[in-house]
Design a protein around this motif. Sequence first.
Motif: not given
Lengths: 402, 262
Positions: A69, A98, A100-101, A126, A267-268, A347, A350, A352
Motif C-alpha cells: 500500500e 480499494c 491502494y491495491h 484486509c 484510518q488513513n 476510503n 475499503c 475494512q
Amino acid sequence: MMKEYFEELENGLQTAIDNNQGSIRMLYSLEIARLGKRLYSGEDKVAWCGIIAPFDLLSALDVTSCFVEFIGAMMAATNVAGDLIEETNHIGYSSDSCSYHRAVMGATMKELMPKPELLIGTTCPCSGGLAVIENLAAHFEKSFYLLQIPQDQAPKNVRYLADQMREMVSFVTKITGIPMDTEKVKFAMETSNKIREVLIEIFNLAKQVPSPVTGKDLSNFGIVMALFSGTESGLALAEAFRDELKQRSQNLTASGSNEKFRLLWIQNRIQFKNPIEKLLEDQYGAKIVIDELNDVTWGAVDPDDPYEGLASRAISIPFNGPAQNRVQHLQRLAEEYQVHGAINPCNWGCRQGTGSRGLIEASLKEIGVPVLNLEVDCIDHKKFTEGQFRTRVEAFMEMMDS
Amino acid sequence: MYYLGIDIGSLSCDSVLINDDETVLATSVVPTGARNKESIARATEETLRAASIEKKDVKAIVSTGYGRDRVEDRLSSVTEITCHARGIRAMLPDTRVLIDIGGQDSKSILLGEDGKVVDFAMNDKCAAGTGRFLEAMARALQVDIDEMGELDANAQGGLSISSICTVFAESEVVSLIADGTQVSEIVRGINNSIAFRTLSLVKRVAMKPDGFAIAMSGGVARNTGVVSAISAALGDINVSVPELPDTIGALGAALIAREKSA
Ligand code: SF4
C-alpha cells in the motif's frame, strides 16, 4: 522512472536539510525517499509485504521490505495513481475495490513495481492486500509466505503466530541464502524497543493541550514508522520528531496557541495533495492532533527471544479482530487527546473501514464527539471533487463552531 | 440598514434582502447559467430594485451555495447547511429535521432545540434524487417541471423507477413511455424514487424521524408530488414547506449577515 524519482527526491531533501531549511517532516520524507531508492535500486533483496509484517525482523535478515500500500500512496502523492487505477479495469479489478491495491496492480502492469525476491502476506487488515500479494507472487513468479494473524491475544494464538514467524525466517533465509545473524536480530529488536519508547513520548507530546503538532506533522506517521523499525535511521528520525515537539511544546507554553478545535482522523489520510489540513487550520483553528494509526498498542519485545513479542505486536493492531477493537480504540484516543470532533474519510472501496463506519460514528457520538463521514477515494485524485469536499468539511466546522 | 443573502446553487441563484427587524423586503430567483458572476449581479440587482434600495445601503452580504466564494463584496461565505438551518428556523421555528433538495445536492439536517445544526448528511457524488434528476426526468417525459405536482396528484401509484443513476432512470422512463404507461404514473414513480433516496438521507441524521417536526426547502419542495411522496416514505409524517422554499438558504445567509455585522 521511480528510481530516478526517489533519487531526485533524496537529493533535493538532503540539500534543503544541509542548508538548514529542513523540517521534521522533511527528515521523514528523506527516509521515505531512501526506502524508495532501495526498493527500486535493483540491488537490494526486496520483499513485498502485508501491512503488519515484522519489518524489523526482515531488515535484520537483510531484506528491504515494504507493504504494498506504500506504493499506492506514493503513486497518489505523485498524481499518477489515477491512470494506473484505470489500467486494472482490464484485469478484472472491480471499480469499487480499494484504490491502494488497484494502484499497485496498475503499477505492476506498467512495470513500475520492483521485482521482489519474496513476498510476505498478512491476513490483516484486509483481504484486498492479501490478494495483491498473491497476484504479485503469480506475476513475478516468486514464493510468498502467509502470516495468519489470529484475532486475539490468547496465549495459544500468540504461540501460533510466533511459530509462523519462526517458519517465516526459515522461508526467507532459504530464499536469500543469507543465514540469520542472531546478533543482528537482537540489535534490531533493541532498536525497535527504543523506537517504541520514543513513539510513546511523541504521542504523549501530541496529547498536550494545546498540542505542539500541526495537522500535517504526524500524517501517516505510525504506519510508515513501522517500515523503519529496528533501524538506527528509524530511531534517529523518531528522536528528531520527539526533540522538535518538545521544543515546540516549551515555546507554546510561552507564546500561547491559536488551537481552537482538536480533531481525530480515522484510518488513513488522503494521500494526494488536497486542501484539508490548511483549510482546517487557517480557517477554523482546527488541528488534527491524532490519527487512528498513531498509537503504540504493543509491549517491548524480548531481544533474545523476539517471536512471541513480535506476534503479540501484530495481533495488537486495532484493525485486527472484531470492529469493537477499533471502536474502543478510537473512543480511547478521542478521550485521551480531548478531541472535539472526528473525520472519517471512509476510503472508497475499503471493506475494512466502511463496514465499521456506523459503529464508529455511533460510539464516538456516544462520548460527545461528532463525526464527519466523507466519501473520498484517498488515492485517486481524479475522483476528488474539491467543492463538495469543502462544503462538507466547512459545514462540519461551522456546526462545531456554532 | 439592509442585509443581503445570496445563495449560488447549480441551477438557480437566489437572493434575499432583509432589514434590521429581519423582515424580508424582497427576494429573487434567477437561473445560474454558465457565468455565475452575471447571475449574482442579476439576482442582487433584481432584489434591490424590487425593494427600491441602493447597494450602498446594504450593510453586509453573506454568500452561500456552491458558488459562495464567487461573491466578491461579501462579508463572509457560509455553507448552505448552516444557512438553510438558519433560514428554516426563521420561517418554521419548530423544525428539527430539514430536508433540502437543491440542484445537485440533497441534504438532511438535524437541528437542536435551539435551532443549531447537530448533524447533517449529504448525497454522495451523484445527482440521483436532486433537482437535476427531476429536470432530466421532466425532459424525458416532455413535461414542464412545474406540471409534475399536478400530474402526480392524478396517479393511482404502484409504479416505481428502480434505477438510481440519472442516466439509467432516464432510459427507464423512455421505455415506460414506449410501453404506453401513463405520464402521471411515471411521474409518481419518479417521485417515489426521489423519496426513497431522501428517506435514507433523513435516517442518517434521525434514525426514528417520527416525533420530529420535518420541513423541506429548496426548489424541489415546490413540487407537491415529491413532498407527499417523501411524507409517505417517512410513514405519513407531515412535511412542512415554507413560503418560497427555494430562498431559504439565501434567507439564512441574510440573517447571518445581520448577526455578523451587529
Ligand atoms: S483502505 Fe481498507 S481495503 Fe484499502 S488497504 Fe486500507 S484496510 Fe485495506
